[in-house]
Design a protein around this motif. Structure first.
Motif, short mmCIF file in Angstrom:
data_model
loop_
_atom_site.label_atom_id
_atom_site.label_comp_id
_atom_site.label_asym_id
_atom_site.label_seq_id
_atom_site.Cartn_x
_atom_site.Cartn_y
_atom_site.Cartn_z
N LYS A 14 -15.27 -95.84 -42.03
CA LYS A 14 -14.11 -96.37 -42.25
C LYS A 14 -12.69 -95.71 -42.21
O LYS A 14 -11.89 -96.15 -41.47
N GLN A 15 -13.05 -94.61 -42.28
CA GLN A 15 -12.15 -93.22 -42.19
C GLN A 15 -12.16 -92.62 -40.21
O GLN A 15 -11.08 -92.18 -40.40
N GLY A 16 -12.81 -93.55 -39.89
CA GLY A 16 -13.46 -92.70 -38.25
C GLY A 16 -13.85 -91.28 -38.11
O GLY A 16 -13.74 -90.62 -37.02
N ASP A 17 -14.63 -91.31 -39.36
CA ASP A 17 -14.93 -89.67 -39.07
C ASP A 17 -16.68 -90.06 -38.33
O ASP A 17 -16.70 -90.58 -37.48
N GLU A 18 -17.13 -88.73 -37.78
CA GLU A 18 -18.39 -88.58 -36.68
C GLU A 18 -18.57 -89.04 -35.97
O GLU A 18 -19.57 -89.12 -35.21
N ASP A 19 -17.50 -89.26 -34.76
CA ASP A 19 -16.72 -89.80 -33.59
C ASP A 19 -17.62 -87.91 -32.43
O ASP A 19 -16.78 -87.09 -33.25
N ASP A 20 -18.04 -88.12 -31.52
CA ASP A 20 -18.23 -87.55 -30.75
C ASP A 20 -17.41 -87.13 -29.41
O ASP A 20 -15.73 -88.58 -29.95
N VAL A 37 -28.05 -93.72 -37.05
CA VAL A 37 -27.39 -95.39 -37.39
C VAL A 37 -25.98 -94.53 -36.69
O VAL A 37 -25.37 -93.51 -36.62
N GLU A 38 -26.22 -95.72 -36.42
CA GLU A 38 -24.54 -96.24 -34.95
C GLU A 38 -23.89 -97.70 -35.81
O GLU A 38 -24.34 -98.65 -36.67
N MET A 39 -22.28 -97.42 -35.67
CA MET A 39 -21.47 -98.21 -36.13
C MET A 39 -21.40 -99.58 -34.92
O MET A 39 -20.71 -99.51 -34.22
N GLY A 40 -21.46 -100.67 -35.69
CA GLY A 40 -21.05 -102.09 -35.44
C GLY A 40 -19.69 -102.27 -35.34
O GLY A 40 -19.99 -102.62 -37.14
N VAL A 41 -18.52 -102.67 -35.33
CA VAL A 41 -17.35 -103.35 -35.52
C VAL A 41 -17.21 -105.07 -35.62
O VAL A 41 -17.47 -105.27 -34.09
N ARG A 42 -16.54 -105.75 -36.44
CA ARG A 42 -16.63 -106.97 -36.07
C ARG A 42 -14.88 -107.37 -36.24
O ARG A 42 -14.51 -107.16 -37.42
N PHE A 43 -14.46 -108.15 -34.89
CA PHE A 43 -13.21 -108.32 -35.34
C PHE A 43 -12.02 -109.55 -35.00
O PHE A 43 -13.88 -111.01 -35.00
N GLN A 44 -11.57 -109.96 -36.07
CA GLN A 44 -11.09 -111.57 -35.94
C GLN A 44 -10.12 -111.50 -35.95
O GLN A 44 -9.36 -110.68 -36.82
N HIS A 45 -8.73 -112.11 -35.17
CA HIS A 45 -7.73 -112.04 -35.02
C HIS A 45 -6.54 -111.35 -34.64
O HIS A 45 -5.76 -110.50 -34.47
N GLY A 46 -8.25 -109.83 -34.15
CA GLY A 46 -7.97 -108.59 -33.23
C GLY A 46 -7.41 -107.41 -34.63
O GLY A 46 -7.23 -106.45 -34.55
N GLU A 47 -8.57 -108.62 -35.43
CA GLU A 47 -8.33 -106.89 -36.78
C GLU A 47 -9.52 -107.04 -37.18
O GLU A 47 -10.00 -107.90 -36.57
N VAL A 48 -9.93 -105.34 -37.78
CA VAL A 48 -11.22 -105.18 -37.95
C VAL A 48 -11.55 -106.03 -39.09
O VAL A 48 -11.13 -105.51 -40.38
#
Length: 66
Positions: A14-20, A37-48
């Motif tokens: 949620k804080q955006g840590d650990e990206d290479d 472990v990888e992350m997927g994000v679901r958006f609705q109306h342009g918002e996470v």
């Protein structure tokens, strides 16, 4: 499941840590100790609205609201 460890990964996501440098997020799995472990994000109306974190080695998965 190791809830405290997953909670820390969720907080980090949620804080955006650990990206290479490629913008890919990867964490060590609390279940199998593999760095997969990888992350997927679901958006609705342009918002996470939801984060999905899944281990590509053992298949452990958690879903958390944004």
């Amino acid at each position: 499941m190791k809830n405290d460890e997953w909670a820390e990964i969720i907080r980090s996501a949620k804080q955006g840590d650990e990206d290479d440098e490629d913008g890919v997020w990867t964490w060590t799995c609390p279940e199998c100790d593999e760095y997969s472990v990888e992350m997927g994000v679901r958006f609705q109306h342009g918002e996470v609205v939801e984060y999905t974190l899944m281990c590509l080695s053992c298949g452990a998965e958690v879903v958390a609201p944004a």
